[in-house]
Design a protein around this motif. Structure first.
Motif, PDB file in Angstrom:
ATOM      1  N   ALA A  24       0.834  -1.204   0.000  1.00  0.00           N
ATOM      2  CA  ALA A  24       0.000   0.000   0.000  1.00  0.00           C
ATOM      3  C   ALA A  24       0.869   1.254   0.000  1.00  0.00           C
ATOM      4  N   PHE A  25       1.941   1.249   0.790  1.00  0.00           N
ATOM      5  CA  PHE A  25       2.846   2.398   0.822  1.00  0.00           C
ATOM      6  C   PHE A  25       3.495   2.629  -0.538  1.00  0.00           C
ATOM      7  N   LEU A  26       3.984   1.570  -1.155  1.00  0.00           N
ATOM      8  CA  LEU A  26       4.658   1.719  -2.448  1.00  0.00           C
ATOM      9  C   LEU A  26       3.694   2.165  -3.547  1.00  0.00           C
ATOM     10  N   ILE A  27       2.472   1.671  -3.513  1.00  0.00           N
ATOM     11  CA  ILE A  27       1.471   2.085  -4.500  1.00  0.00           C
ATOM     12  C   ILE A  27       1.138   3.565  -4.322  1.00  0.00           C
ATOM     13  N   LEU A  28       0.884   3.974  -3.071  1.00  0.00           N
ATOM     14  CA  LEU A  28       0.590   5.386  -2.811  1.00  0.00           C
ATOM     15  C   LEU A  28       1.768   6.289  -3.175  1.00  0.00           C
ATOM     16  N   LEU A  29       2.971   5.829  -2.883  1.00  0.00           N
ATOM     17  CA  LEU A  29       4.161   6.614  -3.211  1.00  0.00           C
ATOM     18  C   LEU A  29       4.299   6.797  -4.720  1.00  0.00           C
ATOM     19  N   SER A  30       4.094   5.723  -5.470  1.00  0.00           N
ATOM     20  CA  SER A  30       4.236   5.838  -6.925  1.00  0.00           C
ATOM     21  C   SER A  30       3.142   6.720  -7.530  1.00  0.00           C
ATOM     22  N   ILE A  31       1.909   6.618  -7.018  1.00  0.00           N
ATOM     23  CA  ILE A  31       0.832   7.479  -7.515  1.00  0.00           C
ATOM     24  C   ILE A  31       1.132   8.946  -7.189  1.00  0.00           C
ATOM     25  N   THR A  32       1.576   9.212  -5.965  1.00  0.00           N
ATOM     26  CA  THR A  32       1.870  10.584  -5.547  1.00  0.00           C
ATOM     27  C   THR A  32       2.988  11.191  -6.382  1.00  0.00           C
ATOM     28  N   VAL A  33       4.065  10.452  -6.574  1.00  0.00           N
ATOM     29  CA  VAL A  33       5.190  10.975  -7.351  1.00  0.00           C
ATOM     30  C   VAL A  33       4.775  11.200  -8.804  1.00  0.00           C
ATOM     31  N   THR A  34       4.005  10.274  -9.362  1.00  0.00           N
ATOM     32  CA  THR A  34       3.555  10.420 -10.750  1.00  0.00           C
ATOM     33  C   THR A  34       2.670  11.652 -10.917  1.00  0.00           C
ATOM     34  N   VAL A  35       1.697  11.824 -10.018  1.00  0.00           N
ATOM     35  CA  VAL A  35       0.806  12.980 -10.104  1.00  0.00           C
ATOM     36  C   VAL A  35       1.578  14.272  -9.895  1.00  0.00           C
ATOM     37  N   TRP A  36       2.501  14.277  -8.948  1.00  0.00           N
ATOM     38  CA  TRP A  36       3.277  15.472  -8.656  1.00  0.00           C
ATOM     39  C   TRP A  36       4.133  15.892  -9.860  1.00  0.00           C
ATOM     40  N   VAL A  37       4.814  14.920 -10.468  1.00  0.00           N
ATOM     41  CA  VAL A  37       5.666  15.223 -11.625  1.00  0.00           C
ATOM     42  C   VAL A  37       4.820  15.652 -12.817  1.00  0.00           C
ATOM     43  N   MET A  38       3.722  14.954 -13.071  1.00  0.00           N
ATOM     44  CA  MET A  38       2.880  15.306 -14.215  1.00  0.00           C
ATOM     45  C   MET A  38       2.209  16.667 -14.011  1.00  0.00           C
ATOM     46  N   ARG A  39       1.862  16.997 -12.788  1.00  0.00           N
ATOM     47  CA  ARG A  39       1.287  18.317 -12.514  1.00  0.00           C
ATOM     48  C   ARG A  39       2.348  19.401 -12.684  1.00  0.00           C
ATOM     49  N   GLY A  40       3.564  19.112 -12.279  1.00  0.00           N
ATOM     50  CA  GLY A  40       4.656  20.063 -12.453  1.00  0.00           C
ATOM     51  C   GLY A  40       4.999  20.305 -13.918  1.00  0.00           C
ATOM     52  N   VAL A  60       2.602   9.523   3.597  1.00  0.00           N
ATOM     53  CA  VAL A  60       3.354   9.592   4.859  1.00  0.00           C
ATOM     54  C   VAL A  60       2.698   8.699   5.909  1.00  0.00           C
ATOM     55  N   GLY A  61       1.368   8.752   5.991  1.00  0.00           N
ATOM     56  CA  GLY A  61       0.657   7.904   6.946  1.00  0.00           C
ATOM     57  C   GLY A  61       0.862   6.427   6.673  1.00  0.00           C
ATOM     58  N   ALA A  62       0.804   6.037   5.407  1.00  0.00           N
ATOM     59  CA  ALA A  62       1.024   4.629   5.055  1.00  0.00           C
ATOM     60  C   ALA A  62       2.455   4.205   5.380  1.00  0.00           C
ATOM     61  N   VAL A  64       4.328   5.465   7.826  1.00  0.00           N
ATOM     62  CA  VAL A  64       4.408   5.326   9.286  1.00  0.00           C
ATOM     63  C   VAL A  64       3.784   4.006   9.735  1.00  0.00           C
ATOM     64  N   VAL A  65       2.624   3.674   9.181  1.00  0.00           N
ATOM     65  CA  VAL A  65       1.970   2.402   9.532  1.00  0.00           C
ATOM     66  C   VAL A  65       2.857   1.230   9.139  1.00  0.00           C
ATOM     67  N   ASP A  66       3.481   1.301   7.972  1.00  0.00           N
ATOM     68  CA  ASP A  66       4.364   0.227   7.527  1.00  0.00           C
ATOM     69  C   ASP A  66       5.552   0.061   8.455  1.00  0.00           C
ATOM     70  N   ILE A  67       6.146   1.171   8.885  1.00  0.00           N
ATOM     71  CA  ILE A  67       7.292   1.097   9.800  1.00  0.00           C
ATOM     72  C   ILE A  67       6.869   0.530  11.145  1.00  0.00           C
ATOM     73  N   VAL A  68       5.710   0.948  11.647  1.00  0.00           N
ATOM     74  CA  VAL A  68       5.220   0.434  12.932  1.00  0.00           C
ATOM     75  C   VAL A  68       4.940  -1.067  12.826  1.00  0.00           C
ATOM     76  N   GLN A  69       4.357  -1.483  11.715  1.00  0.00           N
ATOM     77  CA  GLN A  69       4.073  -2.912  11.534  1.00  0.00           C
ATOM     78  C   GLN A  69       5.362  -3.733  11.442  1.00  0.00           C
ATOM     79  N   LYS A  70       6.404  -3.173  10.872  1.00  0.00           N
ATOM     80  CA  LYS A  70       7.671  -3.901  10.758  1.00  0.00           C
ATOM     81  C   LYS A  70       8.378  -4.034  12.113  1.00  0.00           C
ATOM     82  N   THR A  71       8.115  -3.112  13.030  1.00  0.00           N
ATOM     83  CA  THR A  71       8.789  -3.178  14.324  1.00  0.00           C
ATOM     84  C   THR A  71       8.048  -4.048  15.330  1.00  0.00           C
ATOM     85  N   ARG A  72       6.851  -4.485  14.994  1.00  0.00           N
ATOM     86  CA  ARG A  72       6.110  -5.360  15.916  1.00  0.00           C
ATOM     87  C   ARG A  72       6.731  -6.742  15.916  1.00  0.00           C
TER      88      ARG A  72
END
Length: 74
Positions: A24-40, A60-62, A64-72
């Motif tokens: 989920a984090f990687l998908i959100l990151l790729s969508i965000t970067v793609t939209v940001w670059v294309m908007r720019g 960012v939230g995803a 943080v959740v991913d990091i918390v889940q990895k430390t459990r």
């Protein structure tokens, strides 16, 4: 290494399964970067800045959740 048809591709390539939070984090990151670059570049100028902020905060939230889940431990 000889390829066998009964073996899954992930095991064949030596990869492990990805956790859903990481995916989920990687998908959100790729969508965000793609939209940001294309908007720019002026391709997606009709997208409001608020939507970009929502994507950024969601990423960012995803993360943080991913990091918390990895430390459990369990």
């Amino acid at each position: 290494m000889e390829k066998t048809w009964g073996e899954p591709w992930g095991k064949l390539l030596g990869q492990t399964a990805m956790k859903p939070t990481t995916a989920a984090f990687l998908i959100l990151l790729s969508i965000t970067v793609t939209v940001w670059v294309m908007r720019g570049l002026g391709v997606l100028t009709f997208i409001p800045g608020g939507l970009l902020w929502i994507l950024l905060l969601g990423t960012v939230g995803a993360g943080v959740v991913d990091i918390v889940q990895k430390t459990r431990r369990w």
